[in-house]
Motif scaffolding. Structure first.
Motif, PDB file in Angstrom:
ATOM      1  N   PRO A 113       0.834  -1.210   0.000  1.00  0.00           N
ATOM      2  CA  PRO A 113       0.000   0.000   0.000  1.00  0.00           C
ATOM      3  C   PRO A 113       0.866   1.257   0.000  1.00  0.00           C
ATOM      4  CG  PRO A 113      -0.781  -1.581   1.627  1.00  0.00           C
ATOM      5  CD  PRO A 113       0.528  -2.094   1.136  1.00  0.00           C
ATOM      6  N   TYR A 114       0.474   2.236  -0.791  1.00  0.00           N
ATOM      7  CA  TYR A 114       1.278   3.444  -0.946  1.00  0.00           C
ATOM      8  C   TYR A 114       1.519   4.153   0.381  1.00  0.00           C
ATOM      9  CZ  TYR A 114       0.012   2.727  -5.855  1.00  0.00           C
ATOM     10  OH  TYR A 114      -0.180   2.187  -7.098  1.00  0.00           O
ATOM     11  N   GLN A 139       4.471   2.454  -5.752  1.00  0.00           N
ATOM     12  CA  GLN A 139       4.294   3.673  -6.523  1.00  0.00           C
ATOM     13  C   GLN A 139       5.582   3.931  -7.313  1.00  0.00           C
ATOM     14  OE1 GLN A 139       2.796   6.878  -4.165  1.00  0.00           O
ATOM     15  NE2 GLN A 139       3.261   8.446  -5.696  1.00  0.00           N
ATOM     16  N   LYS A 140       5.443   4.313  -8.576  1.00  0.00           N
ATOM     17  CA  LYS A 140       6.612   4.486  -9.454  1.00  0.00           C
ATOM     18  C   LYS A 140       7.649   5.415  -8.844  1.00  0.00           C
ATOM     19  CE  LYS A 140       6.191   6.985 -13.211  1.00  0.00           C
ATOM     20  NZ  LYS A 140       7.035   8.015 -13.785  1.00  0.00           N
ATOM     21  N   GLU A 141       7.191   6.490  -8.187  1.00  0.00           N
ATOM     22  CA  GLU A 141       8.122   7.450  -7.596  1.00  0.00           C
ATOM     23  C   GLU A 141       8.946   6.816  -6.478  1.00  0.00           C
ATOM     24  OE1 GLU A 141       5.052   8.078  -8.471  1.00  0.00           O
ATOM     25  OE2 GLU A 141       5.295   9.695  -9.943  1.00  0.00           O
ATOM     26  N   VAL A 142       8.347   5.887  -5.732  1.00  0.00           N
ATOM     27  CA  VAL A 142       9.083   5.202  -4.661  1.00  0.00           C
ATOM     28  C   VAL A 142      10.157   4.305  -5.256  1.00  0.00           C
ATOM     29  CG1 VAL A 142       8.904   3.602  -2.716  1.00  0.00           C
ATOM     30  CG2 VAL A 142       7.117   5.317  -3.082  1.00  0.00           C
ATOM     31  N   VAL A 143       9.823   3.595  -6.331  1.00  0.00           N
ATOM     32  CA  VAL A 143      10.811   2.744  -7.005  1.00  0.00           C
ATOM     33  C   VAL A 143      11.957   3.600  -7.545  1.00  0.00           C
ATOM     34  CG1 VAL A 143      11.198   1.195  -8.967  1.00  0.00           C
ATOM     35  CG2 VAL A 143       9.154   0.937  -7.548  1.00  0.00           C
ATOM     36  N   LYS A 182      -8.851   2.009  -9.908  1.00  0.00           N
ATOM     37  CA  LYS A 182      -7.650   2.567 -10.527  1.00  0.00           C
ATOM     38  C   LYS A 182      -6.984   3.563  -9.577  1.00  0.00           C
ATOM     39  CE  LYS A 182      -9.427   2.368 -15.262  1.00  0.00           C
ATOM     40  NZ  LYS A 182      -9.759   3.190 -16.457  1.00  0.00           N
ATOM     41  N   PRO A 183      -5.708   3.369  -9.278  1.00  0.00           N
ATOM     42  CA  PRO A 183      -4.996   4.376  -8.474  1.00  0.00           C
ATOM     43  C   PRO A 183      -4.738   5.622  -9.325  1.00  0.00           C
ATOM     44  CG  PRO A 183      -3.474   2.681  -9.206  1.00  0.00           C
ATOM     45  CD  PRO A 183      -4.843   2.240  -9.654  1.00  0.00           C
ATOM     46  N   LYS A 184      -4.416   6.703  -8.672  1.00  0.00           N
ATOM     47  CA  LYS A 184      -4.158   7.960  -9.376  1.00  0.00           C
ATOM     48  C   LYS A 184      -2.687   8.105  -9.762  1.00  0.00           C
ATOM     49  CE  LYS A 184      -7.977  10.322  -7.045  1.00  0.00           C
ATOM     50  NZ  LYS A 184      -8.376  11.427  -6.149  1.00  0.00           N
ATOM     51  N   VAL A 185      -1.911   7.063  -9.521  1.00  0.00           N
ATOM     52  CA  VAL A 185      -0.478   7.106  -9.801  1.00  0.00           C
ATOM     53  C   VAL A 185      -0.072   5.859 -10.578  1.00  0.00           C
ATOM     54  CG1 VAL A 185       0.051   8.473  -7.751  1.00  0.00           C
ATOM     55  CG2 VAL A 185       0.079   5.977  -7.604  1.00  0.00           C
ATOM     56  N   ASP A 186       1.079   5.932 -11.256  1.00  0.00           N
ATOM     57  CA  ASP A 186       1.651   4.759 -11.908  1.00  0.00           C
ATOM     58  C   ASP A 186       2.377   3.914 -10.874  1.00  0.00           C
ATOM     59  OD1 ASP A 186       0.824   5.332 -14.522  1.00  0.00           O
ATOM     60  OD2 ASP A 186       2.532   6.667 -14.846  1.00  0.00           O
TER      61      ASP A 186
END
Length: 270
Positions: A113-114, A139-143, A182-186
């Motif tokens: 979970p984000y 979340q793509k930004e975390v990766v 659908k999440p709001k992030v990639d």
């Protein structure tokens, strides 16, 4: 990592976004490559879409699920699978070492979970000694922060701590259309593999974590300012590190050198 089942609504408080794209599910399982001799631990199995393929690999699979309403469905779905066991628990507080048997390393995976992904990764890094590898949907930004390089905007505390313990590989992106809701992030899939040998070894992990946290407390400030109370500008210079540098310019090995030096000073008799 799971698909929705009729009658269950994704809960915001658990950060639930159920993966429902069969192609992506198969691609994730191929990236993990589970085998019958593996001991897998899935965080947040949800409805068991990925769990189903993992069980078919004949690997031993322990699942950690916080949502108690999902657990009866999982038990029914896999009731005749001797290699599957579900634990009702909060992964942030769970003792993963308690699952290890006869020294066999754990292979941990999950759609994290984000809202808890970063603290959960920090929690899991403390189990490097019992982990073979970890595969996560994040979340793509975390990766991007996990896999970042020094002197970039993404390089920070999470990058330093994760890369001290593990090699990081960003595998592939997962778009919002693959989830319900659908999440709001990639999202992205990442692999973390604990390092067999570290380039530089810290003498005190708690002190290292504290120093890295303090160094990044105010990113725009210099090391001289952020490390005040731990190391002086003169001490930084003695290690060949310009006290006017900002924390995002330092490599992991430089943070290790700072921490070990600071610990050396702290343990010297007055």
């Amino acid at each position: 990592m799971s698909a929705p089942l009729q009658g269950h609504r994704a809960r915001k408080r658990f950060g639930q976004n159920f993966l429902q794209d069969p192609g992506i599910i198969r691609r994730i399982v191929r990236a993990i490559g589970p085998g019958p001799k593996d001991h897998l631990v899935e965080i947040g199995p949800g409805m068991g879409a990925i769990t189903e393929l993992l069980v078919e690999s004949e690997a031993k699979l322990d699942a950690i699920e916080l949502d108690r309403d999902l657990i009866p469905g999982l038990k029914v779905k896999f009731f005749n699978q001797a290699n599957f066991q579900v634990h009702e628990a909060d992964a942030l507080k769970f003792d993963f070492a308690s699952l290890q048997r006869e020294g066999q390393p754990l292979r941990i995976l999950g759609n994290l979970p984000y809202n808890i992904s970063t603290p959960l990764i920090f929690h899991l890094l403390s189990y490097e000694g019992v982990v073979q590898d970890m595969h996560f949907m994040l979340q793509k930004e975390v990766v991007e922060r996990l896999a970042a390089q020094p002197d970039t905007g993404q390089w920070g505390r999470l990058s330093v701590m994760a890369q001290y313990f593990c090699q990081i590989e960003q595998l592939f992106l997962v778009p919002p259309d693959c989830f319900h809701p659908k999440p709001k992030v990639d999202s992205a899939i990442v692999r973390l593999t604990p390092r067999a040998e570290k380039e530089a070894v810290v003498t005190d992990l708690d002190a290292f974590a504290h120093l890295v946290r303090q160094a990044f407390a105010q990113r725009r400030k210099t090391l001289r300012n952020n490390l005040k109370g731990l190391l002086t500008g003169e001490q930084l210079e003695s290690l060949g590190i310009d006290p006017q540098r900002r924390p995002e310019t330092l490599k992991v090995s430089e943070f290790v050198a700072l921490s070990n030096f600071q610990q050396q000073l702290a343990t010297q008799p007055d």
